[in-house]
Design a protein around this motif. Structure first.
Motif, PDB file in Angstrom:
ATOM      1  N   ALA A   1      39.121  45.187  41.993  1.00  0.00           N
ATOM      2  CA  ALA A   1      38.677  46.222  41.051  1.00  0.00           C
ATOM      3  C   ALA A   1      39.201  47.597  41.485  1.00  0.00           C
ATOM      4  N   LEU A   2      39.075  47.908  42.778  1.00  0.00           N
ATOM      5  CA  LEU A   2      39.563  49.199  43.269  1.00  0.00           C
ATOM      6  C   LEU A   2      41.077  49.297  43.119  1.00  0.00           C
ATOM      7  N   ALA A   3      41.794  48.286  43.553  1.00  0.00           N
ATOM      8  CA  ALA A   3      43.259  48.328  43.505  1.00  0.00           C
ATOM      9  C   ALA A   3      43.761  48.468  42.077  1.00  0.00           C
ATOM     10  N   ASN A   4      43.176  47.746  41.159  1.00  0.00           N
ATOM     11  CA  ASN A   4      43.601  47.847  39.765  1.00  0.00           C
ATOM     12  C   ASN A   4      43.267  49.203  39.168  1.00  0.00           C
ATOM     13  N   ARG A   5      42.116  49.758  39.532  1.00  0.00           N
ATOM     14  CA  ARG A   5      41.759  51.097  39.047  1.00  0.00           C
ATOM     15  C   ARG A   5      42.705  52.146  39.622  1.00  0.00           C
ATOM     16  N   VAL A   6      42.987  52.057  40.921  1.00  0.00           N
ATOM     17  CA  VAL A   6      43.907  53.000  41.562  1.00  0.00           C
ATOM     18  C   VAL A   6      45.285  52.915  40.899  1.00  0.00           C
ATOM     19  N   GLU A   7      45.744  51.707  40.646  1.00  0.00           N
ATOM     20  CA  GLU A   7      47.048  51.519  39.991  1.00  0.00           C
ATOM     21  C   GLU A   7      47.034  52.083  38.570  1.00  0.00           C
ATOM     22  N   ARG A   8      46.010  51.740  37.794  1.00  0.00           N
ATOM     23  CA  ARG A   8      45.891  52.187  36.400  1.00  0.00           C
ATOM     24  C   ARG A   8      45.817  53.716  36.310  1.00  0.00           C
ATOM     25  N   GLU A   9      45.106  54.345  37.254  1.00  0.00           N
ATOM     26  CA  GLU A   9      44.915  55.798  37.233  1.00  0.00           C
ATOM     27  C   GLU A   9      45.979  56.537  38.040  1.00  0.00           C
ATOM     28  N   ASN A  10      46.949  55.798  38.559  1.00  0.00           N
ATOM     29  CA  ASN A  10      48.049  56.388  39.344  1.00  0.00           C
ATOM     30  C   ASN A  10      47.513  57.233  40.498  1.00  0.00           C
ATOM     31  N   ARG A  11      46.593  56.647  41.275  1.00  0.00           N
ATOM     32  CA  ARG A  11      45.927  57.373  42.363  1.00  0.00           C
ATOM     33  C   ARG A  11      46.278  56.837  43.750  1.00  0.00           C
ATOM     34  N   ALA A  12      47.353  56.074  43.866  1.00  0.00           N
ATOM     35  CA  ALA A  12      47.716  55.461  45.147  1.00  0.00           C
ATOM     36  C   ALA A  12      47.930  56.500  46.246  1.00  0.00           C
ATOM     37  N   ASP A  13      48.326  57.714  45.879  1.00  0.00           N
ATOM     38  CA  ASP A  13      48.576  58.761  46.869  1.00  0.00           C
ATOM     39  C   ASP A  13      47.370  59.670  47.108  1.00  0.00           C
TER      40      ASP A  13
ATOM     41  N   TRP B   1      45.930  25.014  38.839  1.00  0.00           N
ATOM     42  CA  TRP B   1      44.506  24.792  38.577  1.00  0.00           C
ATOM     43  C   TRP B   1      43.862  25.959  37.837  1.00  0.00           C
ATOM     44  N   GLY B   2      44.695  26.707  37.095  1.00  0.00           N
ATOM     45  CA  GLY B   2      44.134  27.661  36.149  1.00  0.00           C
ATOM     46  C   GLY B   2      44.040  29.097  36.594  1.00  0.00           C
ATOM     47  N   TRP B   3      44.711  29.478  37.705  1.00  0.00           N
ATOM     48  CA  TRP B   3      44.695  30.885  38.091  1.00  0.00           C
ATOM     49  C   TRP B   3      45.389  31.670  36.996  1.00  0.00           C
ATOM     50  N   SER B   4      44.827  32.807  36.644  1.00  0.00           N
ATOM     51  CA  SER B   4      45.457  33.680  35.650  1.00  0.00           C
ATOM     52  C   SER B   4      45.283  35.110  36.109  1.00  0.00           C
ATOM     53  N   ASN B   5      45.798  36.034  35.356  1.00  0.00           N
ATOM     54  CA  ASN B   5      45.693  37.452  35.681  1.00  0.00           C
ATOM     55  C   ASN B   5      44.230  37.802  35.918  1.00  0.00           C
ATOM     56  N   GLY B   6      43.937  38.307  37.090  1.00  0.00           N
ATOM     57  CA  GLY B   6      42.558  38.639  37.426  1.00  0.00           C
ATOM     58  C   GLY B   6      41.862  37.530  38.180  1.00  0.00           C
ATOM     59  N   GLY B   7      42.355  36.313  38.005  1.00  0.00           N
ATOM     60  CA  GLY B   7      41.902  35.161  38.767  1.00  0.00           C
ATOM     61  C   GLY B   7      40.405  35.009  38.902  1.00  0.00           C
TER      62      GLY B   7
ATOM     63  N   LEU C   1      30.300  33.537  55.003  1.00  0.00           N
ATOM     64  CA  LEU C   1      31.632  34.150  55.059  1.00  0.00           C
ATOM     65  C   LEU C   1      32.388  33.914  53.755  1.00  0.00           C
ATOM     66  N   LEU C   2      32.218  32.750  53.151  1.00  0.00           N
ATOM     67  CA  LEU C   2      32.834  32.485  51.844  1.00  0.00           C
ATOM     68  C   LEU C   2      32.292  33.446  50.784  1.00  0.00           C
ATOM     69  N   ASP C   3      30.988  33.657  50.783  1.00  0.00           N
ATOM     70  CA  ASP C   3      30.389  34.599  49.825  1.00  0.00           C
ATOM     71  C   ASP C   3      30.910  36.011  50.049  1.00  0.00           C
ATOM     72  N   ARG C   4      30.994  36.416  51.305  1.00  0.00           N
ATOM     73  CA  ARG C   4      31.491  37.764  51.610  1.00  0.00           C
ATOM     74  C   ARG C   4      32.957  37.906  51.211  1.00  0.00           C
ATOM     75  N   ASN C   5      33.749  36.872  51.441  1.00  0.00           N
ATOM     76  CA  ASN C   5      35.155  36.909  51.038  1.00  0.00           C
ATOM     77  C   ASN C   5      35.267  37.067  49.523  1.00  0.00           C
ATOM     78  N   ARG C   6      34.476  36.302  48.782  1.00  0.00           N
ATOM     79  CA  ARG C   6      34.486  36.400  47.319  1.00  0.00           C
ATOM     80  C   ARG C   6      34.138  37.820  46.871  1.00  0.00           C
ATOM     81  N   ASP C   7      33.068  38.361  47.425  1.00  0.00           N
ATOM     82  CA  ASP C   7      32.630  39.694  47.017  1.00  0.00           C
ATOM     83  C   ASP C   7      33.642  40.770  47.405  1.00  0.00           C
ATOM     84  N   ALA C   8      34.176  40.683  48.616  1.00  0.00           N
ATOM     85  CA  ALA C   8      35.165  41.675  49.064  1.00  0.00           C
ATOM     86  C   ALA C   8      36.433  41.590  48.218  1.00  0.00           C
TER      87      ALA C   8
END
Length: 170
Positions: free
Chosen positions: A89-101, A156-162, A76-83
């Motif tokens: 990646a999807l959310a940032n692409r949708v935001e960057r490409e202005n495709r939320a709608d 503990w070092g979280w940054s943009n993109g984490g 479940l930890l592995d699946r959480n990491r992958d999801a």
């Protein structure tokens, strides 16, 4: 760090922290039935992750993946990491490409709505998991709030993109 980064980071990190605490529990405790949500702690986390995987498959227009066969905490930890990585990646692409709608799955669901749904869906079920964890007697479980996440994660070092697979602090 953007607001979107905060939502995604908090969601992934908080779920991970709760799953890590589940390592302290026996299989009997993980599968003990309660009168809330998906009934057991393991089923609650499994439901959260299967929903994320299913919606990601649909939003990305790909065939739905087969259900997992391993429901161990490590799996479940592995699946959480992958999801989490895939959602970020999807959310940032949708935001960057202005495709939320933009629509997916017909004309009733937008990509922005799907992304928000996954984050709020997880939050809802984490609250149920916290209730179950308390009933099982786990002590000092994180509250899971965004401000607590931000102060801890930055420490503990979280940054943009984490790093969604980073170890727990401390």
């Amino acid at each position: 760090m953007t607001i979107l980064d905060r939502f995604l980071g908090h969601d992934a990190w908080t779920t991970r922290q709760l799953l890590l605490r589940c390592r302290e529990l026996s299989d009997e405790q993980l599968d003990r039935v309660f009168d809330i949500g998906d009934r057991s702690l393991r089923q609650t986390f499994t439901h959260m992750l299967e929903c994320a995987e299913l919606h990601m498959d649909r939003m990305l227009g790909r065939p739905e993946r087969q259900l997992a066969e391993d429901y161990s905490i490590d799996a479940l930890l592995d699946r959480n990491r992958d999801a989490a990585k895939e959602l970020a990646a999807l959310a940032n692409r949708v935001e960057r490409e202005n495709r939320a709608d933009d629509f997916w799955g017909g004309r009733s669901r937008t990509l922005g709505g799907g992304i928000v749904h996954l984050i709020t869906h997880s939050m809802h079920h984490r609250a149920q998991a916290l209730y179950i964890m308390e009933r099982l007697g786990l002590k000092d479980v994180i509250e899971g709030d965004a401000l607590g996440w931000e102060s801890t994660a930055r420490g503990w070092g979280w940054s943009n993109g984490g790093s969604y697979g980073s170890p727990a602090p401390g």
